[in-house]
Scaffold this motif. Structure first.
Motif: not given
Length: 198
Positions: A60-61, A73, A78, A80-81, A83, A104, A131
């Motif tokens: 993901q990251c 992640c 956390r 998640q919206r 970054i 994240v 993403r």
């Protein structure tokens, strides 16, 4: 002229290949390893081999992890919206140490540098754009204040703004305890522009 046997010289040579390790540090590390108990040396060697064989990029990251998703992640607590985009896993660790960010990350593994021949396709920008197809409210660009970091931040900002996702840049300026007379003009200008009301 070699002062040591082949085994010791080889160990010193291997340590001196590491970044930031000069001849004296390599020698000191080599003798430290030789004087360690055998079990500790074997454990150290196994940790090196295991890390090299098992560490990969988070799907993901893109930070380094030994699982499919890194601990950040995979943490459902956390945000998640939100970054935060950083250049390296070390930058991620620096922000995590503050304990104040609950979103994240996305690790680019570099910055755009035309002089070094590093373009947008050479860092993990494609993964970031993928993403953003999901549910994202804000992207915080936390690249370094260097020319490369600023170039990367501007490029990312231009890519994201048309999507309607909020894009912000971390503030930079005068460090705590810094004397103004020793700080460069660009840093002073950024500090002035990023001022907040008291």
């Amino acid at each position: 002229m070699d002062y040591y046997s082949n085994q010791i010289s080889r160990l010193i040579d291997e340590f001196s290949r590491l970044p930031g390790i000069g001849a004296k540090s390599a020698q000191r590390l080599a003798f430290h390893i030789i004087n360690m108990p055998k079990e500790q040396v074997e454990s150290f060697a196994k940790a090196l081999v295991d890390a090299r064989n098992n560490v990969r990029y988070c799907t993901q990251c893109c930070t380094l992890t030994d699982r499919e998703l890194c601990p950040i992640c995979s943490n459902l607590d956390r945000d998640q919206r939100t970054i935060m985009v950083v250049e390296t896993p070390r930058d991620l660790a620096a922000y995590e140490k503050t304990g104040k960010y609950n979103g994240v990350y996305h690790v680019l593994h570099g910055a755009i540098s035309p002089m070094l021949g590093i373009g947008p396709s050479d860092i993990r920008l494609k993964e970031l754009i993928e993403r953003l197809q999901g549910d994202v409210d804000e992207v915080i660009i936390a690249t370094n204040s260097s020319l490369e970091g600023e170039t990367t931040a501007m490029y990312i900002s231009k890519l994201i703004k048309p999507t309607g996702i909020k894009v912000s840049r971390i503030a930079s300026g005068v460090p705590v305890g810094g004397d103004l007379e020793y700080i460069d003009e660009v840093t002073l200008l950024r500090a002035l522009e990023g001022r907040t009301e008291l």
